[in-house]
Design a protein around this motif. Structure first.
Motif, PDB file in Angstrom:
ATOM      1  N   GLN A 151       0.846  -1.190   0.000  1.00  0.00           N
ATOM      2  CA  GLN A 151       0.000   0.000   0.000  1.00  0.00           C
ATOM      3  C   GLN A 151       0.884   1.245   0.000  1.00  0.00           C
ATOM      4  N   GLU A 152       0.270   2.336  -0.431  1.00  0.00           N
ATOM      5  CA  GLU A 152       1.010   3.590  -0.530  1.00  0.00           C
ATOM      6  C   GLU A 152       0.051   4.749  -0.300  1.00  0.00           C
ATOM      7  N   ARG A 153       0.552   5.781   0.374  1.00  0.00           N
ATOM      8  CA  ARG A 153      -0.254   6.971   0.650  1.00  0.00           C
ATOM      9  C   ARG A 153      -0.372   7.863  -0.585  1.00  0.00           C
ATOM     10  N   VAL A 154      -1.539   8.511  -0.693  1.00  0.00           N
ATOM     11  CA  VAL A 154      -1.784   9.529  -1.716  1.00  0.00           C
ATOM     12  C   VAL A 154      -2.412  10.724  -1.005  1.00  0.00           C
ATOM     13  N   PRO A 155      -1.851  11.938  -1.151  1.00  0.00           N
ATOM     14  CA  PRO A 155      -2.421  13.100  -0.471  1.00  0.00           C
ATOM     15  C   PRO A 155      -3.759  13.513  -1.075  1.00  0.00           C
ATOM     16  N   VAL A 156      -4.638  14.034  -0.227  1.00  0.00           N
ATOM     17  CA  VAL A 156      -5.875  14.650  -0.698  1.00  0.00           C
ATOM     18  C   VAL A 156      -5.579  16.147  -0.823  1.00  0.00           C
ATOM     19  N   LEU A 157      -5.791  16.701  -2.002  1.00  0.00           N
ATOM     20  CA  LEU A 157      -5.472  18.100  -2.255  1.00  0.00           C
ATOM     21  C   LEU A 157      -6.694  18.985  -2.100  1.00  0.00           C
ATOM     22  N   ALA A 158      -6.472  20.227  -1.752  1.00  0.00           N
ATOM     23  CA  ALA A 158      -7.582  21.193  -1.657  1.00  0.00           C
ATOM     24  C   ALA A 158      -8.291  21.246  -3.000  1.00  0.00           C
ATOM     25  N   GLY A 159      -9.606  21.190  -2.955  1.00  0.00           N
ATOM     26  CA  GLY A 159     -10.384  21.257  -4.197  1.00  0.00           C
ATOM     27  C   GLY A 159     -10.538  19.922  -4.907  1.00  0.00           C
ATOM     28  N   ASP A 160      -9.999  18.849  -4.329  1.00  0.00           N
ATOM     29  CA  ASP A 160     -10.144  17.535  -4.957  1.00  0.00           C
ATOM     30  C   ASP A 160     -11.615  17.144  -5.070  1.00  0.00           C
ATOM     31  N   THR A 161     -11.958  16.554  -6.197  1.00  0.00           N
ATOM     32  CA  THR A 161     -13.263  15.919  -6.378  1.00  0.00           C
ATOM     33  C   THR A 161     -13.029  14.408  -6.354  1.00  0.00           C
ATOM     34  N   GLU A 162     -14.104  13.658  -6.321  1.00  0.00           N
ATOM     35  CA  GLU A 162     -13.964  12.203  -6.351  1.00  0.00           C
ATOM     36  C   GLU A 162     -13.176  11.773  -7.590  1.00  0.00           C
ATOM     37  N   THR A 163     -13.462  12.424  -8.725  1.00  0.00           N
ATOM     38  CA  THR A 163     -12.788  12.070  -9.978  1.00  0.00           C
ATOM     39  C   THR A 163     -11.312  12.433  -9.942  1.00  0.00           C
ATOM     40  N   SER A 164     -10.989  13.649  -9.512  1.00  0.00           N
ATOM     41  CA  SER A 164      -9.583  14.078  -9.540  1.00  0.00           C
ATOM     42  C   SER A 164      -8.729  13.251  -8.570  1.00  0.00           C
ATOM     43  N   LEU A 165      -9.298  12.932  -7.407  1.00  0.00           N
ATOM     44  CA  LEU A 165      -8.564  12.129  -6.440  1.00  0.00           C
ATOM     45  C   LEU A 165      -8.370  10.708  -6.955  1.00  0.00           C
ATOM     46  N   HIS A 166      -9.433  10.151  -7.503  1.00  0.00           N
ATOM     47  CA  HIS A 166      -9.330   8.780  -8.033  1.00  0.00           C
ATOM     48  C   HIS A 166      -8.322   8.713  -9.170  1.00  0.00           C
ATOM     49  N   ASP A 167      -8.280   9.773  -9.988  1.00  0.00           N
ATOM     50  CA  ASP A 167      -7.329   9.809 -11.105  1.00  0.00           C
ATOM     51  C   ASP A 167      -5.876   9.799 -10.622  1.00  0.00           C
ATOM     52  N   ARG A 168      -5.631  10.315  -9.413  1.00  0.00           N
ATOM     53  CA  ARG A 168      -4.272  10.286  -8.865  1.00  0.00           C
ATOM     54  C   ARG A 168      -3.980   8.965  -8.158  1.00  0.00           C
ATOM     55  N   ILE A 169      -5.022   8.306  -7.667  1.00  0.00           N
ATOM     56  CA  ILE A 169      -4.835   7.016  -6.997  1.00  0.00           C
ATOM     57  C   ILE A 169      -4.573   5.901  -8.016  1.00  0.00           C
ATOM     58  N   LYS A 170      -5.235   5.947  -9.153  1.00  0.00           N
ATOM     59  CA  LYS A 170      -5.155   4.847 -10.132  1.00  0.00           C
ATOM     60  C   LYS A 170      -3.726   4.495 -10.564  1.00  0.00           C
ATOM     61  N   PRO A 171      -2.866   5.491 -10.869  1.00  0.00           N
ATOM     62  CA  PRO A 171      -1.493   5.110 -11.254  1.00  0.00           C
ATOM     63  C   PRO A 171      -0.735   4.417 -10.122  1.00  0.00           C
ATOM     64  N   VAL A 172      -1.038   4.787  -8.888  1.00  0.00           N
ATOM     65  CA  VAL A 172      -0.398   4.141  -7.733  1.00  0.00           C
ATOM     66  C   VAL A 172      -0.877   2.693  -7.640  1.00  0.00           C
ATOM     67  N   GLU A 173      -2.181   2.489  -7.793  1.00  0.00           N
ATOM     68  CA  GLU A 173      -2.735   1.120  -7.805  1.00  0.00           C
ATOM     69  C   GLU A 173      -2.050   0.268  -8.866  1.00  0.00           C
ATOM     70  N   ARG A 174      -1.909   0.844 -10.059  1.00  0.00           N
ATOM     71  CA  ARG A 174      -1.305   0.098 -11.166  1.00  0.00           C
ATOM     72  C   ARG A 174       0.132  -0.295 -10.845  1.00  0.00           C
ATOM     73  N   ARG A 175       0.884   0.652 -10.303  1.00  0.00           N
ATOM     74  CA  ARG A 175       2.288   0.385  -9.973  1.00  0.00           C
ATOM     75  C   ARG A 175       2.400  -0.701  -8.895  1.00  0.00           C
ATOM     76  N   LEU A 176       1.565  -0.601  -7.861  1.00  0.00           N
ATOM     77  CA  LEU A 176       1.573  -1.614  -6.792  1.00  0.00           C
ATOM     78  C   LEU A 176       1.216  -2.995  -7.343  1.00  0.00           C
ATOM     79  N   LEU A 177       0.233  -3.037  -8.235  1.00  0.00           N
ATOM     80  CA  LEU A 177      -0.216  -4.311  -8.792  1.00  0.00           C
ATOM     81  C   LEU A 177       0.877  -4.962  -9.642  1.00  0.00           C
ATOM     82  N   ILE A 178       1.479  -4.192 -10.538  1.00  0.00           N
ATOM     83  CA  ILE A 178       2.525  -4.739 -11.416  1.00  0.00           C
ATOM     84  C   ILE A 178       3.692  -5.261 -10.573  1.00  0.00           C
TER      85      ILE A 178
END
Length: 197
Positions: A151-178
């Motif tokens: 697992q890896e932390r991802v910061p929540v940024l001011a003004g984040d929406t569900e979409t923008s936050l998820h878009d930053r989490i997805k590359p981390v998920e992919r890297r962890l999975l590979i």
């Protein structure tokens, strides 16, 4: 060479990453089949990469066990070494988990045990969290409560929406999975041992 079956419910961004990684002859795993519980957008990746796919539609909780049996039958015919739930939005019946565990892993868009369940990103925002993350776990009968593989932390940024936050989490998920698939294939991660702990 690890044989992978990947189960999806949506667009399959993690699946694409796995398929692209496995085009490298040195990558020690291959996706042998793609499964879904609905007509998921990510099934087109099967056509694009020449991977067989199957769909076992979920018709309702009254038929959950029967659905699980059909799904398991489809999975087992590919004789996978590892089954990956990647954006798969159905809880598997206990006998499916028992048949596949511990070689059954799941990606989740939160830093577990924080924000389990189907709305991890939305829940993190609603809680006012300043950070969330991505996790990869061994699936058990709990809801996102199995042993953590990575697992890896991802910061929540001011003004984040569900979409923008998820878009930053997805590359981390992919890297962890590979990386986890590599580590499992190379014997650096022992799922049996994780499952017992």
């Amino acid at each position: 060479m690890l044989k992978l079956v990947v189960l999806i419910s949506g667009g399959g961004s993690n699946l694409r990453a796995l398929l692209e990684a496995s085009e490298d002859a040195e990558f020690p795993a291959r996706v042998v089949a793609i499964g879904a519980d609905r007509d998921a957008d990510g099934l087109v990746l099967g056509e694009e990469f020449g991977i067989p796919s199957f769909t076992v539609p979920f018709r309702g909780s009254a038929e959950r066990e029967e659905w699980g049996d059909h799904l398991l039958e489809q999975i087992l015919q590919w004789e996978p070494d590892l089954v990956i739930l990647s954006g798969f939005m159905r809880l598997l019946p206990p006998r499916v988990i028992a048949a596949l565990a511990p070689n059954l892993i799941n990606t989740h868009p939160a830093y577990l045990p924080e924000f389990p369940g189907a709305h991890g990103v939305r829940d993190a925002l609603a809680a006012g969290a300043t950070q969330t993350g991505a996790s990869l776990i061994v699936v058990d009968e709990s809801v996102d409560g199995g042993p953590v593989i990575a697992q890896e932390r991802v910061p929540v940024l001011a003004g984040d929406t569900e979409t923008s936050l998820h878009d930053r989490i997805k590359p981390v998920e992919r890297r962890l999975l590979i990386q986890a698939v590599l580590d499992i294939a190379n014997g650096h991660i022992d799922l049996q041992e994780l499952h017992r702990s």
